[in-house]
Design an enzyme around this catalytic site. Sequence first.
Site, PDB file in Angstrom:
ATOM      1  N   TYR A 177     -27.855   4.988  16.702  1.00 32.82           N
ATOM      2  CA  TYR A 177     -28.271   5.360  15.341  1.00 32.82           C
ATOM      3  C   TYR A 177     -28.960   6.733  15.353  1.00 32.82           C
ATOM      4  O   TYR A 177     -28.629   7.625  14.563  1.00 32.82           O
ATOM      5  CB  TYR A 177     -29.206   4.293  14.757  1.00 32.82           C
TER       6      TYR A 177
ATOM      7  N   LYS B 206     -28.028  10.788  13.748  1.00 38.31           N
ATOM      8  CA  LYS B 206     -28.877  11.703  12.969  1.00 38.31           C
ATOM      9  C   LYS B 206     -28.971  13.067  13.679  1.00 38.31           C
ATOM     10  O   LYS B 206     -28.938  14.111  13.033  1.00 38.31           O
ATOM     11  CB  LYS B 206     -30.272  11.103  12.751  1.00 38.31           C
TER      12      LYS B 206
ATOM     13  N   SER C 123     -34.054  11.667  10.320  1.00 41.17           N
ATOM     14  CA  SER C 123     -35.048  10.669  10.713  1.00 41.17           C
ATOM     15  C   SER C 123     -35.918  11.215  11.837  1.00 41.17           C
ATOM     16  O   SER C 123     -35.455  12.027  12.660  1.00 41.17           O
ATOM     17  CB  SER C 123     -34.274   9.440  11.197  1.00 41.17           C
TER      18      SER C 123
HETATM   19  P1  NAD Z   1     -30.398   1.338   2.848  1.00 44.97           P
HETATM   20  O1  NAD Z   1     -29.528   0.574   3.777  1.00 44.97           O
HETATM   21  O2  NAD Z   1     -31.275   0.602   1.924  1.00 44.97           O
HETATM   22  O3  NAD Z   1     -29.519   2.354   1.975  1.00 44.97           O
HETATM   23  C1  NAD Z   1     -28.339   2.945   2.456  1.00 44.97           C
HETATM   24  C2  NAD Z   1     -27.251   2.637   1.441  1.00 44.97           C
HETATM   25  O4  NAD Z   1     -26.030   3.247   1.866  1.00 44.97           O
HETATM   26  C3  NAD Z   1     -26.975   1.137   1.319  1.00 44.97           C
HETATM   27  O5  NAD Z   1     -27.103   0.770  -0.048  1.00 44.97           O
HETATM   28  C4  NAD Z   1     -25.553   0.947   1.837  1.00 44.97           C
HETATM   29  O6  NAD Z   1     -24.868  -0.059   1.119  1.00 44.97           O
HETATM   30  C5  NAD Z   1     -24.968   2.333   1.643  1.00 44.97           C
HETATM   31  N1  NAD Z   1     -23.913   2.714   2.570  1.00 44.97           N
HETATM   32  C6  NAD Z   1     -23.918   2.654   3.930  1.00 44.97           C
HETATM   33  N2  NAD Z   1     -22.777   3.135   4.431  1.00 44.97           N
HETATM   34  C7  NAD Z   1     -22.029   3.536   3.360  1.00 44.97           C
HETATM   35  C8  NAD Z   1     -20.753   4.125   3.236  1.00 44.97           C
HETATM   36  N3  NAD Z   1     -19.989   4.382   4.287  1.00 44.97           N
HETATM   37  N4  NAD Z   1     -20.296   4.402   1.998  1.00 44.97           N
HETATM   38  C9  NAD Z   1     -21.031   4.119   0.892  1.00 44.97           C
HETATM   39  N5  NAD Z   1     -22.245   3.565   0.960  1.00 44.97           N
HETATM   40  C10 NAD Z   1     -22.731   3.269   2.185  1.00 44.97           C
HETATM   41  O7  NAD Z   1     -31.248   2.350   3.750  1.00 44.97           O
HETATM   42  P2  NAD Z   1     -32.438   3.316   3.352  1.00 44.97           P
HETATM   43  O8  NAD Z   1     -33.652   2.826   4.031  1.00 44.97           O
HETATM   44  O9  NAD Z   1     -32.451   3.550   1.907  1.00 44.97           O
HETATM   45  O10 NAD Z   1     -31.975   4.622   4.122  1.00 44.97           O
HETATM   46  C11 NAD Z   1     -31.372   5.718   3.464  1.00 44.97           C
HETATM   47  C12 NAD Z   1     -31.131   6.822   4.472  1.00 44.97           C
HETATM   48  O11 NAD Z   1     -32.351   7.201   5.064  1.00 44.97           O
HETATM   49  C13 NAD Z   1     -30.204   6.433   5.627  1.00 44.97           C
HETATM   50  O12 NAD Z   1     -29.405   7.554   5.942  1.00 44.97           O
HETATM   51  C14 NAD Z   1     -31.169   6.134   6.750  1.00 44.97           C
HETATM   52  O13 NAD Z   1     -30.581   6.336   8.004  1.00 44.97           O
HETATM   53  C15 NAD Z   1     -32.243   7.151   6.484  1.00 44.97           C
HETATM   54  N6  NAD Z   1     -33.558   6.797   7.041  1.00 44.97           N
HETATM   55  C16 NAD Z   1     -34.134   5.599   6.711  1.00 44.97           C
HETATM   56  C17 NAD Z   1     -35.372   5.264   7.245  1.00 44.97           C
HETATM   57  C18 NAD Z   1     -36.006   3.929   6.953  1.00 44.97           C
HETATM   58  O14 NAD Z   1     -36.848   3.479   7.732  1.00 44.97           O
HETATM   59  N7  NAD Z   1     -35.678   3.265   5.847  1.00 44.97           N
HETATM   60  C19 NAD Z   1     -36.025   6.169   8.093  1.00 44.97           C
HETATM   61  C20 NAD Z   1     -35.426   7.381   8.385  1.00 44.97           C
HETATM   62  C21 NAD Z   1     -34.191   7.694   7.847  1.00 44.97           C
HETATM   63  C1  WQD Z   2     -43.382   0.243  13.366  1.00 42.69           C
HETATM   64  C2  WQD Z   2     -44.446  -0.240  14.329  1.00 42.69           C
HETATM   65  C3  WQD Z   2     -43.618  -1.669  16.073  1.00 42.69           C
HETATM   66  C4  WQD Z   2     -42.515  -5.066  13.588  1.00 42.69           C
HETATM   67  C5  WQD Z   2     -37.853   2.555  12.838  1.00 42.69           C
HETATM   68  C6  WQD Z   2     -36.693   3.311  13.407  1.00 42.69           C
HETATM   69  C7  WQD Z   2     -36.767   4.756  13.036  1.00 42.69           C
HETATM   70  C8  WQD Z   2     -36.911   4.916  11.535  1.00 42.69           C
HETATM   71  C9  WQD Z   2     -38.056   4.120  11.009  1.00 42.69           C
HETATM   72  C10 WQD Z   2     -34.724   5.107  10.557  1.00 42.69           C
HETATM   73  C11 WQD Z   2     -43.990  -0.219  15.780  1.00 42.69           C
HETATM   74  C12 WQD Z   2     -44.582  -2.406  15.188  1.00 42.69           C
HETATM   75  C13 WQD Z   2     -42.978  -3.825  13.999  1.00 42.69           C
HETATM   76  C14 WQD Z   2     -43.225  -6.238  13.989  1.00 42.69           C
HETATM   77  C15 WQD Z   2     -44.808  -4.846  15.133  1.00 42.69           C
HETATM   78  N1  WQD Z   2     -35.763   4.436  10.840  1.00 42.69           N
HETATM   79  N2  WQD Z   2     -44.113  -3.724  14.758  1.00 42.69           N
HETATM   80  N3  WQD Z   2     -44.348  -6.065  14.746  1.00 42.69           N
HETATM   81  O1  WQD Z   2     -39.675   1.400  15.145  1.00 42.69           O
HETATM   82  O2  WQD Z   2     -41.357   3.055  14.180  1.00 42.69           O
HETATM   83  O3  WQD Z   2     -39.047   3.086  13.380  1.00 42.69           O
HETATM   84  O4  WQD Z   2     -37.897   2.743  11.416  1.00 42.69           O
HETATM   85  O5  WQD Z   2     -34.480   6.252  10.822  1.00 42.69           O
HETATM   86  O6  WQD Z   2     -35.605   5.345  13.469  1.00 42.69           O
HETATM   87  O7  WQD Z   2     -36.718   3.174  14.815  1.00 42.69           O
HETATM   88  O8  WQD Z   2     -40.473   1.188  12.745  1.00 42.69           O
HETATM   89  O9  WQD Z   2     -41.302  -0.584  11.287  1.00 42.69           O
HETATM   90  O10 WQD Z   2     -39.855  -1.223  13.262  1.00 42.69           O
HETATM   91  O11 WQD Z   2     -42.162  -0.423  13.650  1.00 42.69           O
HETATM   92  O12 WQD Z   2     -45.826  -4.760  15.813  1.00 42.69           O
HETATM   93  O13 WQD Z   2     -42.837  -7.366  13.693  1.00 42.69           O
HETATM   94  O14 WQD Z   2     -44.719  -1.614  14.029  1.00 42.69           O
HETATM   95  O15 WQD Z   2     -43.804  -2.012  17.417  1.00 42.69           O
HETATM   96  O16 WQD Z   2     -45.076   0.152  16.550  1.00 42.69           O
HETATM   97  P1  WQD Z   2     -40.170   2.165  14.001  1.00 42.69           P
HETATM   98  P2  WQD Z   2     -40.898  -0.332  12.682  1.00 42.69           P
END
Ligand code: NAD
Ligand code: WQD
Length: 338
Positions: free
Chosen positions: A151, A155, A126
């Site tokens: 979190y 990562k 991430s």
């Molecule tokens: P999500 O929660 O939709 O998907 C993750 C899935 O993993 C879920 O379906 C959950 O049930 C499953 N899971 C969690 N822990 C588990 C375990 N111990 N065993 C089996 N299954 C398990 O999230 P996502 O948005 O699809 O994210 C996928 C990956 O990408 C994650 O590693 C997340 O940290 C990373 N990521 C997400 C974002 C984002 O904003 N969505 C950004 C950066 C990184």
């Molecule tokens: C985006 C922008 C808020 C909601 C998060 C995690 C990051 C990664 C991606 C997993 C920001 C603004 C949001 C609202 C707003 N996830 N906002 N009103 O914080 O950039 O990143 O998701 O790895 O680790 O921290 O994403 O979508 O929450 O916010 O103004 O109701 O939108 O302030 O500037 P963020 P976000």
Amino acid sequence: MQKVLVTGGTGYIGSHTIVDLINSGFEPISIDNLSNSDEKALAGIRKITGKRVKNYRVDGCDLKKTRQVFEKNPGIVGIIHFAALKSVEESVFQPLRYFRNNNDSLLNILSCAQEFGVPNVIFSSSCSVYGNAKELPVTEATPFQEAECPYARTKQMGEKIIEDFTKVTPTVRAICLRYFNPAGAHESALIGESPRTKASNLVPVITETAFGKRPTMTVFGHDYDTRDGSCVRDYIHVMDLAAAHTACLRYLMGGKNTAPSEIFNVGIGDGVTVLEAINAFEKVSGQKLNYQLGPRRAGDVVSIYANRDKAERLLGWVPKRGIEEIMQTAWAWEKVRG
Ligand code: NAD
Ligand code: WQD
């Protein structure tokens, strides 16, 4: 067909990646304990691709049950490890749960890759590993700053665990993909983001507000030193993100990797402000959004966006969609899931 194990396959990014893998000729198998998803995504995948995908309802932290999935499925060519808990806010209050879930499942996946001879691993990292980055856009060489929450620390740790492990395990090579802000849904609106917990990310908050699930929404901060005072992020369409995983798999399978573990930024490479994102939504939906300007949110970085040159140069990966396609597909999905 070549089998790919996708952990977290019924989740948001995992389900979209499964579609891209199937369309690219792979046979995905999922492990998901359904802690943040349900198996409805599998029906959507079937409608889109015509293929039935098996999900093993297994906790990746349970080594015995995880091993059994590998035993039942010999010849897996790659693992894409999405399974993790991902709420920044929750992780602050439940750090041990986050460390246990995210780190134990990764350790189990790596040990299975080694034991069962799976040569290729892709890990969901991430942009949160950068913390409050001192330079923009961030490149893969931009140093980590202090993690803003447990979190993000999982990562940072995950990447280091993979680096140490692959250095001494010549049978396994890995890629860590640093996602920026994934958003949007598959163009069919048959799959999209449907977490069990309340959405807090910007795009679902916008679509839920427009749909009437929320009366209004707040723009967190309007006096930052940015072009319109609101925060800047790099929103990447989930289908472009999905394609990056398939590109990584092909790259690793083709033996093109330049180190035992490599890192790639996966963003569009451009910053979009919160107000620009709202304008894009209003344009594509033809609907005015009920929002107000409010105070800053604790822990927000002002601006972050990716330099994505490395992914283009080595993986040949170029995102095709921008903020308008994100809003269009997220809005179509919101109206379908209701
Ligand atoms: P999500 O929660 O939709 O998907 C993750 C899935 O993993 C879920 O379906 C959950 O049930 C499953 N899971 C969690 N822990 C588990 C375990 N111990 N065993 C089996 N299954 C398990 O999230 P996502 O948005 O699809 O994210 C996928 C990956 O990408 C994650 O590693 C997340 O940290 C990373 N990521 C997400 C974002 C984002 O904003 N969505 C950004 C950066 C990184
Ligand atoms: C985006 C922008 C808020 C909601 C998060 C995690 C990051 C990664 C991606 C997993 C920001 C603004 C949001 C609202 C707003 N996830 N906002 N009103 O914080 O950039 O990143 O998701 O790895 O680790 O921290 O994403 O979508 O929450 O916010 O103004 O109701 O939108 O302030 O500037 P963020 P976000």
